[in-house]
Design a protein around this motif. Structure first.
Motif, PDB file in Angstrom:
ATOM      1  N   LEU A 326       0.830  -1.203   0.000  1.00  0.00           N
ATOM      2  CA  LEU A 326       0.000   0.000   0.000  1.00  0.00           C
ATOM      3  C   LEU A 326       0.863   1.250   0.000  1.00  0.00           C
ATOM      4  O   LEU A 326       0.410   2.316  -0.406  1.00  0.00           O
ATOM      5  CB  LEU A 326      -0.914  -0.007   1.229  1.00  0.00           C
ATOM      6  N   ARG A 327       2.097   1.101   0.473  1.00  0.00           N
ATOM      7  CA  ARG A 327       3.056   2.204   0.467  1.00  0.00           C
ATOM      8  C   ARG A 327       4.455   1.605   0.536  1.00  0.00           C
ATOM      9  O   ARG A 327       4.685   0.630   1.258  1.00  0.00           O
ATOM     10  CB  ARG A 327       2.835   3.119   1.683  1.00  0.00           C
ATOM     11  N   TYR A 328       5.362   2.164  -0.235  1.00  0.00           N
ATOM     12  CA  TYR A 328       6.745   1.704  -0.200  1.00  0.00           C
ATOM     13  C   TYR A 328       7.546   2.546   0.794  1.00  0.00           C
ATOM     14  O   TYR A 328       7.138   3.647   1.184  1.00  0.00           O
ATOM     15  CB  TYR A 328       7.375   1.780  -1.592  1.00  0.00           C
ATOM     16  N   GLY A 329       8.691   2.019   1.186  1.00  0.00           N
ATOM     17  CA  GLY A 329       9.553   2.737   2.113  1.00  0.00           C
ATOM     18  C   GLY A 329      10.211   3.933   1.457  1.00  0.00           C
ATOM     19  O   GLY A 329      10.414   3.961   0.238  1.00  0.00           O
ATOM     20  N   GLN A 330      10.537   4.908   2.277  1.00  0.00           N
ATOM     21  CA  GLN A 330      11.187   6.128   1.795  1.00  0.00           C
ATOM     22  C   GLN A 330      12.179   6.626   2.840  1.00  0.00           C
ATOM     23  O   GLN A 330      12.098   6.286   4.010  1.00  0.00           O
ATOM     24  CB  GLN A 330      10.168   7.242   1.534  1.00  0.00           C
TER      25      GLN A 330
END
Length: 465
Positions: A326-330
């Protein structure tokens, strides 16, 4: 000080003496800002709360909500007599508004306090909207008034806008420092292969709320090789690769040695696999994101990898082969001021004491620490608005220790800090020699801290709770 003397006037109608408190301006709608605004309002101040979103966003925020948690959803350990627990206990006793909402929106997380981030933000926004003393202004602040006509709490956090950062640099005369902070990937719970994972809490502390993805040595080696050869996000001109050591990306950790991750975010110690009765070779933990338990974040898996390669690498984690992310790391840049050089012991700029710096901008690291900074900043601002001199909390307390560190550390090598026992005043030498057990020493330190904190609150002219 004459500059802060309380001004009074006579009411022509009632003939009563009326105090004219200065107004309080709070800049920043993250964690420290709303806490500071609610604290100052509870003390009777008229507060204007400024937030630049949605007119101007940041590299990390996804919404314009107050108190958005952009990284993980954890406010750290609730295990008794730990440093994070102590800080939260002090906050509860002081009537922290945001911690109250965190407790109300808690999701299962073993011995940690984790929240449903959407519900948490919603409840914080409701508390602000319901307070008649708080006026919300949605616009970017690009200049600071150092005249003292009102009290300013600057709580713009690690992603302070360039214009305001430049203004702060003008006022302090010191360079802004930068380090990187993190956003962990989030996975759709329905896409996790539950046959390959297991629920457990490390060392069986708390309830078994974490999903654990166990690695064999072969699986770990394959994962590590893919991680080391993955394509990294190209650094922008303003980025310097100056990472915060307590929050390193996994790709940076991997470059430091093949076993570094196994002693960091992939540490298997205390995570017995019920299928084997043994610890795995390495392990990735997933923590529940919300009350619905329909999404989980990968604990400690911030990274600087391009999304395409990130998907390939993360799907090498056992149980996440078909994961929907749902969201990638940053990794993003954070800014903070050189607090030992520019702040006094009550978070005021030495050169401009009507400006209070709160939260991560002051050099504290972590959600809980940011809220704690907002609590102190709001209370200090309220006292200044009333024409009174704020007094720092006692050094023995967790708040006092954290505040002492950011205002007394070596300025040349200053880095943000989480709350740890290393910051607290140690026990007397005689007691240290007598008590060898570390847990017992920590218990006594916590007991002493809470007693000192309670005495400080009792002496304050401000309301508690």
């Amino acid at each position: 000080m004459a500059h802060y003397a309380r001004r009074r006037c006579r009411s022509a109608c009632a003939g009563k003496e009326v105090s004219l408190m200065k107004k309080v301006h709070v800049i920043g709608g993250g964690l420290a800002g709303p806490e500071a605004a609610l604290q100052a309002a509870a003390a009777g101040c008229e507060v204007t709360l400024y937030e630049m979103r949605p007119h101007r966003s940041t590299e990390a925020h996804q919404t314009s909500d107050f108190a958005e948690l952009v990284c993980s959803n954890s406010l750290k350990s609730e295990s008794e007599n730990t440093a994070p627990w102590l800080l939260k206990q002090e906050m509860r006793r002081a009537g922290s508004f945001l911690l109250k909402e965190a407790d109300a929106t808690a999701v299962p997380a073993g011995h940690a306090l984790a929240v449903d981030r959407v519900e948490f933000s919603r409840r914080v926004a409701e508390a602000i909207a319901a307070n008649p003393r708080i006026t919300v202004v949605r616009e970017e602040v690009i200049s600071l008034d150092e005249s003292g006509d009102h009290i300013t709490v600057l709580a713009t956090g690690p992603l302070t806008s360039p214009a305001l950062a430049a203004e702060l640099q003008r006022l302090t005369g010191s360079d802004q420092l930068a380090f990187y902070d993190s956003i962990a990937p989030i996975v759709d719970a329905s896409s996790i292969d539950m046959e390959k994972v297991y629920f457990a809490a490390r060392w069986d502390k708390g309830t078994a709320d974490y999903i654990n993805c166990p690695f064999t040595k072969e699986e770990y080696d394959t994962f590590l090789d893919a991680l080391l050869t993955s394509e990294k996000v190209e650094l922008k001109e303003w980025e310097k690769g100056q990472y915060f050591e307590a929050c390193l990306p996994i790709d940076e950790l991997a470059r430091r040695g093949r076993d570094t991750l196994r002693f960091g975010p992939m540490k298997p110690a205390g995570l017995t696999n019920p299928k084997t009765g043994r610890w795995p070779y390495a392990c990735v933990q997933l923590r529940q994101e919300n009350l619905r338990a329909d999404s989980y974040n990968l604990v400690g898996f911030q990274n600087h990898i391009k999304y395409g390669d990130q998907a390939k690498v993360l799907r090498l984690i056992p149980g996440l082969e078909n994961a929907k992310f749902l969201r990638y790391g940053q990794i993003h840049r954070n800014t903070y001021i050189n607090s030992p050089a520019v702040l006094n012991g009550t978070l005021q700029l030495k050169a401009h004491p009507s400006i209070v710096i709160a939260g991560q901008l002051s050099g504290v690291e972590g959600y809980t620490e940011s809220i704690a900074g907002g609590l102190l900043g709001g209370r200090f601002a309220a006292l200044l608005a009333r024409g009174e001199e704020p007094v720092a909390p006692p050094r023995q307390s967790a708040h006092g220790s954290l505040l002492h560190y950011i205002t007394h550390a070596e300025a040349k090598h200053f880095q943000p800090a989480n709350i740890t026992f290393d910051l607290l005043v140690p026990l007397e030498e005689e007691l240290r020699k007598k008590i060898r057990d570390k847990k017992e020493r920590h218990r006594l330190q916590c007991e002493r801290a809470l007693e000192a904190w309670g005495a400080w609150l009792a002496q304050s002219a401000l309301p508690v709770g």
